[in-house]
Design a protein around this motif. Structure first.
Motif, PDB file in Angstrom:
ATOM      1  N   GLY A  33       1.000  -1.363   0.112  1.00 18.58           N
ATOM      2  CA  GLY A  33       0.153  -0.082   0.067  1.00 18.58           C
ATOM      3  C   GLY A  33       0.924   1.280  -0.101  1.00 18.58           C
ATOM      4  O   GLY A  33       0.194   2.498  -0.240  1.00 18.58           O
ATOM      5  N   GLY A  34       2.299   1.067   0.201  1.00 20.93           N
ATOM      6  CA  GLY A  34       3.034   2.249   0.035  1.00 20.93           C
ATOM      7  C   GLY A  34       3.030   3.043  -1.116  1.00 20.93           C
ATOM      8  O   GLY A  34       3.012   4.195  -1.204  1.00 20.93           O
ATOM      9  N   TRP A  35       2.677   2.380  -2.274  1.00 18.42           N
ATOM     10  CA  TRP A  35       2.538   2.962  -3.636  1.00 18.42           C
ATOM     11  C   TRP A  35       1.473   3.998  -3.696  1.00 18.42           C
ATOM     12  O   TRP A  35       1.650   5.026  -4.098  1.00 18.42           O
ATOM     13  CB  TRP A  35       2.052   1.839  -4.456  1.00 18.42           C
TER      14      TRP A  35
ATOM     15  N   ALA B 242       4.956   8.800  26.494  1.00 20.90           N
ATOM     16  CA  ALA B 242       4.904   8.862  25.161  1.00 20.90           C
ATOM     17  C   ALA B 242       4.001   7.732  24.282  1.00 20.90           C
ATOM     18  O   ALA B 242       4.188   6.516  24.585  1.00 20.90           O
ATOM     19  CB  ALA B 242       6.223   8.609  24.373  1.00 20.90           C
ATOM     20  N   VAL B 243       3.167   8.073  23.445  1.00 23.14           N
ATOM     21  CA  VAL B 243       2.298   7.198  22.601  1.00 23.14           C
ATOM     22  C   VAL B 243       2.814   7.448  21.089  1.00 23.14           C
ATOM     23  O   VAL B 243       2.709   8.838  20.540  1.00 23.14           O
ATOM     24  CB  VAL B 243       0.764   7.405  22.531  1.00 23.14           C
ATOM     25  N   GLU B 244       3.118   6.496  20.418  1.00 23.80           N
ATOM     26  CA  GLU B 244       3.658   6.647  18.843  1.00 23.80           C
ATOM     27  C   GLU B 244       2.289   6.317  17.985  1.00 23.80           C
ATOM     28  O   GLU B 244       1.543   5.663  18.242  1.00 23.80           O
ATOM     29  CB  GLU B 244       4.843   5.574  18.627  1.00 23.80           C
ATOM     30  N   ASN B 245       2.368   7.330  17.010  1.00 22.27           N
ATOM     31  CA  ASN B 245       1.556   7.117  15.759  1.00 22.27           C
ATOM     32  C   ASN B 245       1.926   7.230  14.397  1.00 22.27           C
ATOM     33  O   ASN B 245       2.899   8.091  14.557  1.00 22.27           O
ATOM     34  CB  ASN B 245       0.298   7.987  16.008  1.00 22.27           C
ATOM     35  N   GLU B 246       1.346   6.501  13.548  1.00 19.37           N
ATOM     36  CA  GLU B 246       1.847   6.609  12.107  1.00 19.37           C
ATOM     37  C   GLU B 246       1.022   7.604  11.460  1.00 19.37           C
ATOM     38  O   GLU B 246      -0.206   7.308  11.385  1.00 19.37           O
ATOM     39  CB  GLU B 246       2.104   5.255  11.396  1.00 19.37           C
ATOM     40  N   LEU B 247       1.335   8.600  10.583  1.00 16.72           N
ATOM     41  CA  LEU B 247       0.836   9.096   9.760  1.00 16.72           C
ATOM     42  C   LEU B 247       1.158   9.149   8.152  1.00 16.72           C
ATOM     43  O   LEU B 247       2.294   9.041   7.875  1.00 16.72           O
ATOM     44  CB  LEU B 247       0.745  10.674  10.105  1.00 16.72           C
ATOM     45  N   ASP B 248       0.286   8.695   7.520  1.00 14.72           N
ATOM     46  CA  ASP B 248       0.393   8.396   6.037  1.00 14.72           C
ATOM     47  C   ASP B 248       1.095   9.691   5.171  1.00 14.72           C
ATOM     48  O   ASP B 248       1.952   9.693   4.777  1.00 14.72           O
ATOM     49  CB  ASP B 248      -0.601   7.772   5.259  1.00 14.72           C
ATOM     50  N   VAL B 249       0.296  10.577   5.319  1.00 12.76           N
ATOM     51  CA  VAL B 249       0.568  11.910   4.509  1.00 12.76           C
ATOM     52  C   VAL B 249      -0.027  13.005   5.341  1.00 12.76           C
ATOM     53  O   VAL B 249      -1.271  13.050   5.920  1.00 12.76           O
ATOM     54  CB  VAL B 249       0.104  12.021   3.223  1.00 12.76           C
ATOM     55  N   ALA B 250       0.879  13.969   5.858  1.00 13.06           N
ATOM     56  CA  ALA B 250       0.459  15.169   6.657  1.00 13.06           C
ATOM     57  C   ALA B 250       0.903  16.544   6.098  1.00 13.06           C
ATOM     58  O   ALA B 250       2.027  16.619   5.066  1.00 13.06           O
ATOM     59  CB  ALA B 250       0.784  15.000   7.903  1.00 13.06           C
TER      60      ALA B 250
ATOM     61  N   ASN C 143      -2.270  26.910   4.979  1.00 12.63           N
ATOM     62  CA  ASN C 143      -2.927  28.260   5.622  1.00 12.63           C
ATOM     63  C   ASN C 143      -2.874  28.122   7.219  1.00 12.63           C
ATOM     64  O   ASN C 143      -3.870  28.224   7.796  1.00 12.63           O
ATOM     65  CB  ASN C 143      -4.439  28.325   4.999  1.00 12.63           C
ATOM     66  N   ASN C 144      -1.619  27.513   7.522  1.00 12.58           N
ATOM     67  CA  ASN C 144      -1.657  27.212   9.016  1.00 12.58           C
ATOM     68  C   ASN C 144      -2.634  26.211   9.790  1.00 12.58           C
ATOM     69  O   ASN C 144      -2.784  26.223  10.953  1.00 12.58           O
ATOM     70  CB  ASN C 144      -1.467  28.431   9.948  1.00 12.58           C
ATOM     71  N   ARG C 145      -3.272  25.465   8.895  1.00 12.78           N
ATOM     72  CA  ARG C 145      -4.013  24.467   9.419  1.00 12.78           C
ATOM     73  C   ARG C 145      -3.633  22.881   8.895  1.00 12.78           C
ATOM     74  O   ARG C 145      -2.934  22.734   7.936  1.00 12.78           O
ATOM     75  CB  ARG C 145      -5.568  24.528   8.677  1.00 12.78           C
ATOM     76  N   LEU C 146      -3.618  22.068   9.718  1.00  6.91           N
ATOM     77  CA  LEU C 146      -3.382  20.648   9.535  1.00  6.91           C
ATOM     78  C   LEU C 146      -4.157  19.816   8.920  1.00  6.91           C
ATOM     79  O   LEU C 146      -5.467  19.762   9.220  1.00  6.91           O
ATOM     80  CB  LEU C 146      -3.022  20.088  10.927  1.00  6.91           C
ATOM     81  N   TYR C 147      -3.669  19.129   7.793  1.00  9.38           N
ATOM     82  CA  TYR C 147      -4.493  18.080   6.946  1.00  9.38           C
ATOM     83  C   TYR C 147      -3.741  16.790   7.142  1.00  9.38           C
ATOM     84  O   TYR C 147      -2.516  16.714   6.857  1.00  9.38           O
ATOM     85  CB  TYR C 147      -4.518  18.396   5.662  1.00  9.38           C
ATOM     86  N   LEU C 148      -4.624  15.818   7.668  1.00 10.03           N
ATOM     87  CA  LEU C 148      -3.968  14.510   7.640  1.00 10.03           C
ATOM     88  C   LEU C 148      -4.705  13.467   6.629  1.00 10.03           C
ATOM     89  O   LEU C 148      -5.894  13.638   6.261  1.00 10.03           O
ATOM     90  CB  LEU C 148      -4.339  13.820   8.935  1.00 10.03           C
ATOM     91  N   ILE C 149      -3.955  12.605   5.936  1.00  7.84           N
ATOM     92  CA  ILE C 149      -4.557  11.660   4.927  1.00  7.84           C
ATOM     93  C   ILE C 149      -4.190  10.316   5.229  1.00  7.84           C
ATOM     94  O   ILE C 149      -2.985  10.116   5.350  1.00  7.84           O
ATOM     95  CB  ILE C 149      -4.221  12.097   3.520  1.00  7.84           C
ATOM     96  N   GLU C 150      -5.230   9.320   5.476  1.00  3.70           N
ATOM     97  CA  GLU C 150      -4.889   7.808   5.794  1.00  3.70           C
ATOM     98  C   GLU C 150      -5.240   7.126   4.333  1.00  3.70           C
ATOM     99  O   GLU C 150      -6.185   7.458   3.746  1.00  3.70           O
ATOM    100  CB  GLU C 150      -6.036   7.415   6.817  1.00  3.70           C
ATOM    101  N   CYS C 151      -4.052   6.365   4.122  1.00  2.00           N
ATOM    102  CA  CYS C 151      -4.301   5.631   2.532  1.00  2.00           C
ATOM    103  C   CYS C 151      -4.429   4.357   2.952  1.00  2.00           C
ATOM    104  O   CYS C 151      -3.593   3.665   3.568  1.00  2.00           O
ATOM    105  CB  CYS C 151      -2.816   5.832   1.804  1.00  2.00           C
ATOM    106  N   LYS C 152      -5.469   3.590   2.320  1.00  3.10           N
ATOM    107  CA  LYS C 152      -5.901   2.462   2.603  1.00  3.10           C
ATOM    108  C   LYS C 152      -6.099   1.322   1.092  1.00  3.10           C
ATOM    109  O   LYS C 152      -6.818   2.004   0.203  1.00  3.10           O
ATOM    110  CB  LYS C 152      -7.024   2.106   3.403  1.00  3.10           C
ATOM    111  N   THR C 153      -5.297   0.405   0.941  1.00  3.45           N
ATOM    112  CA  THR C 153      -5.307  -0.287  -0.081  1.00  3.45           C
ATOM    113  C   THR C 153      -6.122  -1.837   0.114  1.00  3.45           C
ATOM    114  O   THR C 153      -6.385  -2.593  -0.882  1.00  3.45           O
ATOM    115  CB  THR C 153      -3.959  -0.832  -0.915  1.00  3.45           C
ATOM    116  N   ARG C 154      -6.380  -2.101   1.281  1.00  2.00           N
ATOM    117  CA  ARG C 154      -6.899  -3.153   1.863  1.00  2.00           C
ATOM    118  C   ARG C 154      -8.583  -3.435   1.403  1.00  2.00           C
ATOM    119  O   ARG C 154      -9.005  -2.304   1.224  1.00  2.00           O
ATOM    120  CB  ARG C 154      -6.826  -3.686   3.506  1.00  2.00           C
TER     121      ARG C 154
END
Length: 399
Positions: free
Chosen positions: A251-253, A289-297, A301-312
């Motif tokens: 799914g990294g593609w 500390a709690v670790e998390n993975e972010l696909d694309v961040a 305009n000083n606002r955070l956008y997070l994108i989760e990518c799924k191929t399953r």
């Protein structure tokens, strides 16, 4: 008064600490309104956020930071007295009235206006700075200078690792082909994703099912990934040369494609100020500390956008249960608020169509969904998503 604040005439912003960090950071980074120092008004329960914010202001903006604790965030009379005491000791103060509780901002505004000191407010969507007092000053569009590292730091998170920023041409060409044939190859991609996931620890997949060995679309995918040296057949298993190869097939593609599209859009949309992929972030919590993975961040305009990518593939019998589809949506909703505050945005990009119940979940939580064939229109979808509510002018995304 905190003993660390020395009396004097140095230009300082007075900021009201709250869960929204960006409005207290962006004016400090903007050369037009940049202060020499910042006084943080810290109500009970905001001590940790004040420490995170203070660290960002010192490291990212290079200004001195002074805490100003208040014992009650809701008693207006008490708060007016606190702000008047502050104003008695310092002449050159400017109030950023964006944060804090409503009584804190009202009390601070009343005190600063009584002392004829400037007051401004940062619009949460347009990032415009409005002068509340004196109100005849023109509004100012704040510069988008904050980067992901400091933005996340202000929300108690640190970047521990991130993915490669360049996408090899051969992989980009393969990804473009997969996107072009996303409907025809969707089910086979889901199956290949499963085999790649099964190789997580050993780099050797589970045995390939006999029917999959006779599935044309599946065999085509294996051949195309093999052509870019991402895998090879050995007996009835798939062998991956490295973990990065396995990740790419697993799914990294799709993650690389989404990242590449944001980078391309960034060249035409200057308000996108920072982009990263495959981020490993560690959040500071009361339990450690709690670790998390972010696909694309990315920041726009000083606002955070997070994108989760799924191929399953999300099975139909999971549609009305708390299955992986719901899990991905809930995770994205939680992380965007923890790492970006109330105005952060989340998107789920899925190679295969979601169940209707998951679409409803996403809509209820304000999560944008891009699924199946819609991925072919991702540049336009990203552009609309970013521009919605910003008040900015439309900018073409054509190559």
């Amino acid at each position: 008064m905190s003993a660390g604040i020395a009396a004097g005439g140095m230009s300082r912003h007075v900021c009201l600490v709250s869960e929204e960090a960006a409005p207290n950071i962006t004016p400090v980074l903007d050369s037009a309104v940049r202060p020499d120092g910042v006084i943080l008004v810290v109500a009970p329960g905001m001590e940790r956020r004040a420490r995170w914010l203070g660290r960002v202001l010192r490291e990212g903006a290079g200004v001195q930071v002074y805490p100003w604790p208040v014992a009650d965030a809701w008693d207006i009379e008490y708060l007016i007295g606190c702000f008047m005491e502050l104003l008695e000791r310092h002449e050159d103060l400017t109030l950023n009235a964006t944060g804090g509780t409503r009584p804190m901002s009202i009390a601070a505004f009343e005190a600063f206006r009584a002392y004829e000191r400037p007051v401004f407010y940062v619009h949460p969507y347009t990032d415009d700075l409005f002068w509340l007092y004196p109100h005849d000053r023109p509004r100012h569009q704040l510069a988008d200078r904050i980067k992901l590292r400091h933005f996340l730091m202000a929300h108690g998170a640190e970047i521990k690792a991130h993915g490669e920023v360049s996408v090899p041409p051969a992989c980009r060409e393969l990804t473009a082909y997969l996107i072009l044939r996303i409907e025809a190859l969707g089910r086979a991609l889901g199956a290949l994703n499963w085999y790649a996931a099964s190789a997580r620890d050993t780099l050797a997949s589970a045995p390939i099912r006999d029917d999959h060995l006779h599935w044309p679309e599946f065999l085509e995918l294996v051949a195309r990934f093999q052509a870019v040296d991402a895998l090879r057949f050995k007996g009835d298993r798939l062998i991956f040369p490295s973990e990065s190869n396995r990740f790419f097939v697993n799914g990294g593609w799709l993650e690389e494609h989404v990242y590449d599209q944001v980078q391309r859009l960034r060249r035409r949309l200057p308000l996108i100020q920072d982009v990263a992929r495959s981020l490993l972030v560690a959040r500071n919590t009361r339990r450690g500390a709690v670790e998390n993975e972010l696909d694309v961040a990315f920041l726009a305009n000083n606002r955070l956008y997070l994108i989760e990518c799924k191929t399953r593939r999300f099975r139909p019998d999971e549609a009305d249960e708390e299955g992986p589809g719901a899990e991905a949506i809930y995770k994205l909703d939680t992380l965007k608020e923890l790492l970006g505050g109330l105005h952060a945005k989340g998107m789920l990009v899925s190679c295969l169509p979601l169940a209707e119940a998951d679409r409803r979940r996403a809509a209820d939580l304000g999560i944008r969904v891009c699924e199946g064939r819609q991925i072919q229109d991702l540049p336009h979808i990203l552009h609309q998503w970013i521009m919605a509510g910003t008040g900015a002018h439309n900018i073409s995304t054509a190559d």
